[in-house]
Motif scaffolding. Sequence first.
Motif, short mmCIF file in Angstrom:
data_model
loop_
_atom_site.label_atom_id
_atom_site.label_comp_id
_atom_site.label_asym_id
_atom_site.label_seq_id
_atom_site.Cartn_x
_atom_site.Cartn_y
_atom_site.Cartn_z
N PHE A 4 2.91 18.87 -34.66
CA PHE A 4 3.86 19.81 -35.44
C PHE A 4 4.44 18.92 -36.46
O PHE A 4 4.99 19.43 -37.40
CB PHE A 4 4.87 20.79 -34.74
N ALA A 5 4.63 17.69 -36.14
CA ALA A 5 5.47 16.82 -37.14
C ALA A 5 4.60 16.13 -38.67
O ALA A 5 3.59 16.05 -38.40
CB ALA A 5 5.71 15.32 -36.46
N ASP A 6 5.34 16.17 -39.50
CA ASP A 6 4.86 15.62 -40.86
C ASP A 6 5.01 14.27 -40.67
O ASP A 6 4.11 13.25 -41.12
CB ASP A 6 5.49 16.18 -41.92
N ARG A 7 6.15 14.04 -40.23
CA ARG A 7 6.54 12.55 -39.97
C ARG A 7 7.07 12.35 -38.43
O ARG A 7 7.95 13.27 -38.03
CB ARG A 7 7.57 12.02 -40.78
N LEU A 8 6.99 11.27 -37.62
CA LEU A 8 7.53 10.98 -36.52
C LEU A 8 8.65 9.90 -36.68
O LEU A 8 8.08 8.90 -37.47
CB LEU A 8 6.47 10.34 -35.51
N LEU A 9 9.47 10.15 -36.13
CA LEU A 9 10.74 8.93 -36.40
C LEU A 9 10.91 8.53 -34.69
O LEU A 9 11.41 9.46 -33.96
CB LEU A 9 12.09 9.62 -36.67
N VAL A 10 10.47 7.35 -34.19
CA VAL A 10 10.86 6.69 -33.28
C VAL A 10 11.99 5.87 -32.89
O VAL A 10 12.22 5.06 -33.76
CB VAL A 10 9.58 5.90 -32.79
N VAL A 11 12.87 6.32 -32.08
CA VAL A 11 14.21 5.63 -31.93
C VAL A 11 13.97 4.88 -30.51
O VAL A 11 13.80 5.33 -29.68
CB VAL A 11 15.28 6.53 -31.71
N LEU A 12 14.66 3.77 -30.72
CA LEU A 12 14.53 2.70 -29.52
C LEU A 12 15.64 2.04 -29.52
O LEU A 12 15.84 1.23 -30.43
CB LEU A 12 13.10 1.88 -29.37
N ASP A 13 16.50 1.92 -28.30
CA ASP A 13 17.76 1.07 -28.21
C ASP A 13 18.56 1.04 -29.46
O ASP A 13 19.20 0.13 -29.89
CB ASP A 13 17.23 -0.48 -27.99
N GLY A 14 18.80 2.05 -30.21
CA GLY A 14 19.73 2.58 -31.26
C GLY A 14 19.28 2.04 -32.60
O GLY A 14 20.09 1.90 -33.49
N THR A 15 17.65 1.80 -32.64
CA THR A 15 17.45 1.52 -33.89
C THR A 15 16.14 2.14 -34.11
O THR A 15 15.51 2.81 -33.33
CB THR A 15 16.91 -0.09 -33.96
N ILE A 16 15.65 2.39 -35.32
CA ILE A 16 14.45 2.96 -35.73
C ILE A 16 13.41 2.38 -35.58
O ILE A 16 13.22 1.57 -36.48
CB ILE A 16 14.55 3.80 -37.24
N ALA A 17 12.42 2.32 -34.57
CA ALA A 17 11.38 1.50 -34.31
C ALA A 17 10.27 1.86 -35.39
O ALA A 17 9.37 1.00 -35.46
CB ALA A 17 11.22 1.54 -32.97
N ALA A 18 10.07 3.04 -35.89
CA ALA A 18 8.74 3.34 -36.38
C ALA A 18 9.10 4.62 -37.15
O ALA A 18 9.95 5.61 -36.62
CB ALA A 18 7.77 3.17 -35.69
N ILE A 19 8.55 4.83 -38.20
CA ILE A 19 8.70 6.29 -38.94
C ILE A 19 7.32 6.33 -39.83
O ILE A 19 6.73 5.36 -40.25
CB ILE A 19 9.92 6.47 -39.66
N GLY A 20 6.98 7.51 -39.82
CA GLY A 20 5.62 7.68 -40.57
C GLY A 20 4.64 8.91 -40.01
O GLY A 20 5.20 9.40 -38.95
N GLU A 21 3.60 9.04 -40.62
CA GLU A 21 2.80 10.18 -40.24
C GLU A 21 2.43 9.98 -38.51
O GLU A 21 2.04 8.74 -38.44
CB GLU A 21 1.40 10.42 -41.02
N PRO A 22 2.24 10.70 -37.85
CA PRO A 22 1.91 10.74 -36.42
C PRO A 22 0.60 9.71 -36.30
O PRO A 22 0.74 9.09 -35.09
CB PRO A 22 1.44 12.14 -36.04
N ALA A 23 -0.44 10.05 -36.98
CA ALA A 23 -1.71 9.23 -36.78
C ALA A 23 -1.34 7.75 -37.00
O ALA A 23 -2.08 6.80 -36.44
CB ALA A 23 -2.74 9.79 -37.66
N ALA A 24 -0.49 7.39 -37.90
CA ALA A 24 0.06 6.28 -38.18
C ALA A 24 1.09 5.55 -37.27
O ALA A 24 0.94 4.22 -36.99
CB ALA A 24 0.60 5.88 -39.74
N VAL A 25 1.87 6.21 -36.53
CA VAL A 25 2.72 5.64 -35.47
C VAL A 25 2.46 5.71 -34.36
O VAL A 25 2.47 4.60 -33.42
CB VAL A 25 4.39 6.58 -35.92
#
Length: 268
Positions: free
Chosen positions: A205-226
């Motif tokens: 369902f996401a246009d973008r995924l935003l991955v959070v790890l230990d209080g930081t943004i570890a990755a952000i982008g289209e699901p296939a890229a992340v």
Amino acid sequence: MLEIQDATVRYGTRTILASANVAIAPGSVTVVVGPNGAGKSTLLKLMTGEIAPSGGRVRLDGRALADMPARMLAQRRAVLPQSSALSFPFTVAEVIRLGLEAGGHRLAPRAIGEALRRVELAGFEARGFDDLSGGEQQRVHMARVLCQIGDPSRWTEPRYLFLDEPVSSLDIRHQLTVLRLAHALAREGAGVVAVLHDLNLAAAFADRLLVVLDGTIAAIGEPAAVISDALLERVFDLPLRVGELPSPGVPFVLPQTAAFASLKEPRS
């Protein structure tokens, strides 16, 4: 546009979120994923104005959220939290009226009935909210925030919908119902942000995924890229494997790979 710029959240000496930079554009679905305690809900509360940053800025259309009156904020964004406790014996219709009032909309019984129909609870208006199952209560709150957002055809400026684990109590049919409603709202011009734990629903369902790890943004982008084997192992500390659905560019995660790997580990 909703913008978080170099935002940090601290509780005492503890940093919960560090130097976050995110822009949420209208017309898109951003799904926030990550392990428990990573800072996902804190990031969402920062976006909604529920908490203020210890440092940095959060702006909506160039204006600081902290400078916007509560009523103005309520008319620009709706929030579905992880859990909502009610102190009075409200009926279902009364709960949804709270959304209409917060959004500054006319208290129309037709709007309440239509919202309930959309979450597959048609005819529940007179039911006691406390008499419902957990999944039914979650869908009533989804109807409430839909009423608060209002009819996209009447918007004069973009609205935003924030969902914190909106499908945690739902069966698979109603998980899809809720996420399809959120996706459709984004296609009509809303900015949608959802916190999800199911990586496959997030990727679907996401246009973008935003991955959070230990209080930081570890990755952000289209699901296939992340979504990748390496990223998931770093974030969740599990040997997860990623495949691809027949629909091009939609990754899926195989949790069973981690389960089978643990079965093969030697006993201590």
